[in-house]
Design a protein around this motif. Structure first.
Motif, short mmCIF file in Angstrom:
data_model
loop_
_atom_site.label_atom_id
_atom_site.label_comp_id
_atom_site.label_asym_id
_atom_site.label_seq_id
_atom_site.Cartn_x
_atom_site.Cartn_y
_atom_site.Cartn_z
N ALA A 204 -27.03 -7.97 18.35
CA ALA A 204 -25.97 -8.33 19.30
C ALA A 204 -25.84 -7.31 20.43
CB ALA A 204 -24.64 -8.50 18.58
N GLY A 205 -26.97 -6.77 20.85
CA GLY A 205 -26.98 -5.81 21.95
C GLY A 205 -26.77 -4.37 21.54
N ILE A 206 -26.44 -4.11 20.27
CA ILE A 206 -26.23 -2.74 19.77
C ILE A 206 -27.54 -2.22 19.20
CG2 ILE A 206 -24.87 -1.27 18.25
CD1 ILE A 206 -23.20 -2.71 20.35
N THR A 207 -27.94 -1.02 19.62
CA THR A 207 -29.21 -0.45 19.17
C THR A 207 -28.98 0.79 18.30
OG1 THR A 207 -29.55 1.16 20.96
CG2 THR A 207 -30.14 -1.13 21.43
N ASN A 208 -30.07 1.28 17.71
CA ASN A 208 -30.02 2.53 16.94
C ASN A 208 -30.57 3.70 17.74
OD1 ASN A 208 -32.68 1.74 16.95
ND2 ASN A 208 -32.97 1.80 14.73
N ARG A 209 -30.64 3.53 19.04
CA ARG A 209 -31.18 4.58 19.90
C ARG A 209 -30.36 5.87 19.76
NH1 ARG A 209 -30.70 2.06 24.43
NH2 ARG A 209 -32.60 0.85 24.11
N GLY A 210 -31.05 6.98 19.52
CA GLY A 210 -30.39 8.27 19.41
C GLY A 210 -29.85 8.59 18.03
N LEU A 211 -29.99 7.66 17.09
CA LEU A 211 -29.50 7.88 15.72
C LEU A 211 -30.67 8.16 14.79
CD1 LEU A 211 -26.82 5.06 15.21
CD2 LEU A 211 -26.40 7.51 15.45
N ALA A 212 -30.60 9.28 14.09
CA ALA A 212 -31.61 9.57 13.07
C ALA A 212 -31.45 8.58 11.92
CB ALA A 212 -31.45 11.00 12.57
N ARG A 213 -32.50 8.40 11.14
CA ARG A 213 -32.41 7.49 10.01
C ARG A 213 -31.33 7.97 9.04
NH1 ARG A 213 -34.79 3.49 11.50
NH2 ARG A 213 -36.97 4.09 11.32
N GLY A 214 -30.40 7.08 8.70
CA GLY A 214 -29.30 7.43 7.81
C GLY A 214 -28.06 7.90 8.55
N ALA A 215 -28.16 8.10 9.87
CA ALA A 215 -27.01 8.55 10.67
C ALA A 215 -26.24 7.34 11.20
CB ALA A 215 -27.48 9.42 11.82
N TRP A 216 -25.00 7.58 11.62
CA TRP A 216 -24.15 6.50 12.12
C TRP A 216 -23.23 7.04 13.20
CZ3 TRP A 216 -18.85 7.11 11.58
CH2 TRP A 216 -18.43 8.10 10.68
N ARG A 217 -22.62 6.12 13.93
CA ARG A 217 -21.62 6.48 14.93
C ARG A 217 -20.63 5.33 15.07
NH1 ARG A 217 -22.05 3.61 19.57
NH2 ARG A 217 -24.06 2.63 20.06
N LYS A 218 -19.45 5.64 15.60
CA LYS A 218 -18.48 4.59 15.89
C LYS A 218 -18.88 3.88 17.19
CE LYS A 218 -14.50 6.74 13.63
NZ LYS A 218 -13.10 7.23 13.80
N LEU A 219 -18.63 2.60 17.25
CA LEU A 219 -18.89 1.86 18.47
C LEU A 219 -17.88 2.27 19.54
CD1 LEU A 219 -19.64 -1.80 17.30
CD2 LEU A 219 -21.21 0.12 17.58
N THR A 220 -18.32 2.25 20.78
CA THR A 220 -17.41 2.54 21.89
C THR A 220 -16.50 1.34 22.12
OG1 THR A 220 -18.91 1.62 23.55
CG2 THR A 220 -19.21 3.95 22.96
N ARG A 221 -15.42 1.57 22.85
CA ARG A 221 -14.50 0.47 23.16
C ARG A 221 -15.20 -0.65 23.92
NH1 ARG A 221 -9.19 1.23 22.13
NH2 ARG A 221 -8.47 3.34 21.64
N SER A 222 -16.08 -0.26 24.83
CA SER A 222 -16.78 -1.28 25.62
C SER A 222 -17.72 -2.10 24.73
CB SER A 222 -17.56 -0.64 26.77
OG SER A 222 -18.55 0.26 26.28
N GLU A 223 -18.35 -1.46 23.75
CA GLU A 223 -19.22 -2.19 22.83
C GLU A 223 -18.42 -3.17 21.98
OE1 GLU A 223 -22.90 0.93 21.97
OE2 GLU A 223 -20.98 1.23 20.94
N VAL A 224 -17.25 -2.72 21.51
CA VAL A 224 -16.39 -3.60 20.71
C VAL A 224 -15.93 -4.80 21.54
CG1 VAL A 224 -14.21 -3.80 19.46
CG2 VAL A 224 -15.64 -1.75 19.17
N LYS A 225 -15.52 -4.54 22.77
CA LYS A 225 -15.06 -5.63 23.64
C LYS A 225 -16.18 -6.63 23.89
CE LYS A 225 -11.29 -3.36 26.15
NZ LYS A 225 -10.80 -2.92 27.49
N ARG A 226 -17.41 -6.12 24.05
CA ARG A 226 -18.54 -7.01 24.28
C ARG A 226 -18.79 -7.90 23.06
NH1 ARG A 226 -22.20 -3.50 25.43
NH2 ARG A 226 -23.60 -3.66 23.65
N LEU A 227 -18.68 -7.32 21.87
CA LEU A 227 -18.86 -8.11 20.65
C LEU A 227 -17.76 -9.16 20.52
CD1 LEU A 227 -19.80 -5.35 18.03
CD2 LEU A 227 -21.33 -6.98 19.12
N GLN A 228 -16.53 -8.76 20.84
CA GLN A 228 -15.41 -9.70 20.74
C GLN A 228 -15.54 -10.85 21.73
OE1 GLN A 228 -12.28 -6.83 21.34
NE2 GLN A 228 -11.90 -6.58 19.14
N GLY A 229 -16.27 -10.60 22.83
CA GLY A 229 -16.42 -11.62 23.85
C GLY A 229 -17.59 -12.55 23.65
N LEU A 230 -18.40 -12.31 22.62
CA LEU A 230 -19.57 -13.15 22.38
C LEU A 230 -19.16 -14.55 21.90
CD1 LEU A 230 -21.98 -10.62 20.62
CD2 LEU A 230 -22.16 -11.52 22.94
#
Length: 230
Positions: A204-230
């Motif tokens: 859904a447009g979200i990538t793992n770019r910049g994340l090491a295997r096993g690492a995670w991050r919180k989605l940004t507000r803009s990413e969440v809004k984009r998902l909510q708008g799909l």
């Protein structure tokens, strides 16, 4: 939202226990005892449990770069490792969709059940991109068959896009919106190829770019809004 969901989102307890304490008469809504767990309440309502006000926390949205060997579930009755363990959150996160244990890459987790159901519903055609490593070079004829659609026992599968990666002929990028189980492995397997490595690089447009295997991050507000708008 349901009163039971409201209380569960506050972090006080899980939803099943919330239902029990509501039915037992321990909860007041706007000054009145409420015993109906399905009572609809606004986030601004005054909900009191044994004299203490409870309020729902903000939903959590996380992208994890899943390593091989982890199951895409909240828990496992056989004691196998799960993706939730990698995050270690006290919130009740659950995966949006599944990757099999040996598949790596992007998986989203959230406390927002409504958004998860929306994104996983077939009518929304959420695009996923996979990088595939095959046991042998992909023949041009088979490339064209996949691009046109592969007949499987449960129906024909046609990717949104397929392209070669590199010059070896064994690495392929596949984009598709189908959510059928093990669809990439079955699609290539039907033509006599074995998938040695499989990574989902985008959901859904979200990538793992910049994340090491096993690492995670919180989605940004803009990413969440984009998902909510799909």
């Amino acid at each position: 939202m349901y009163l039971s969901v409201y209380i569960a989102r506050s972090g006080l307890c899980a939803r099943r226990k919330a239902i029990a304490i509501i039915k037992a008469g321990f909860v007041k809504v706007n000054g009145k005892t409420e015993k109906n767990p399905a009572r609809q309440v606004e986030e601004t309502a005054e909900v009191i449990f044994r004299g203490r006000r409870v309020t729902p926390r903000e939903h959590q949205y996380v992208v994890l770069n899943k390593p091989s060997g982890y199951f895409s579930s909240c828990s496992d009755e056989c004691g196998r490792k799960t993706v939730v363990e990698l995050i270690g959150s006290r919130e009740r996160l659950f995966p949006m969709g599944r990757l099999d244990a040996t598949t790596e890459g992007v998986i989203l987790l959230t406390t927002d059940g409504a958004l998860a159901q929306k994104l996983l519903h077939p009518k929304h055609d959420i695009t996923k991109e996979y990088h595939v490593e095959l046991d042998k070079p992909l023949h041009e004829k088979d490339f064209e068959i996949i691009r046109s659609g592969v007949d499987l026992p449960d129906g024909k599968i046609k990717p949104d896009e397929i392209r070669m990666l590199g010059k070896k002929g064994t690495n392929v990028s596949v984009k598709l919106s189908s959510g059928k189980n093990r669809i990439i492995r079955r699609m290539f397997g039907a033509l006599g190829y074995h998938v040695h490595g499989l990574e989902r690089v985008k959901f859904a447009g979200i990538t793992n770019r910049g994340l090491a295997r096993g690492a995670w991050r919180k989605l940004t507000r803009s990413e969440v809004k984009r998902l909510q708008g799909l």
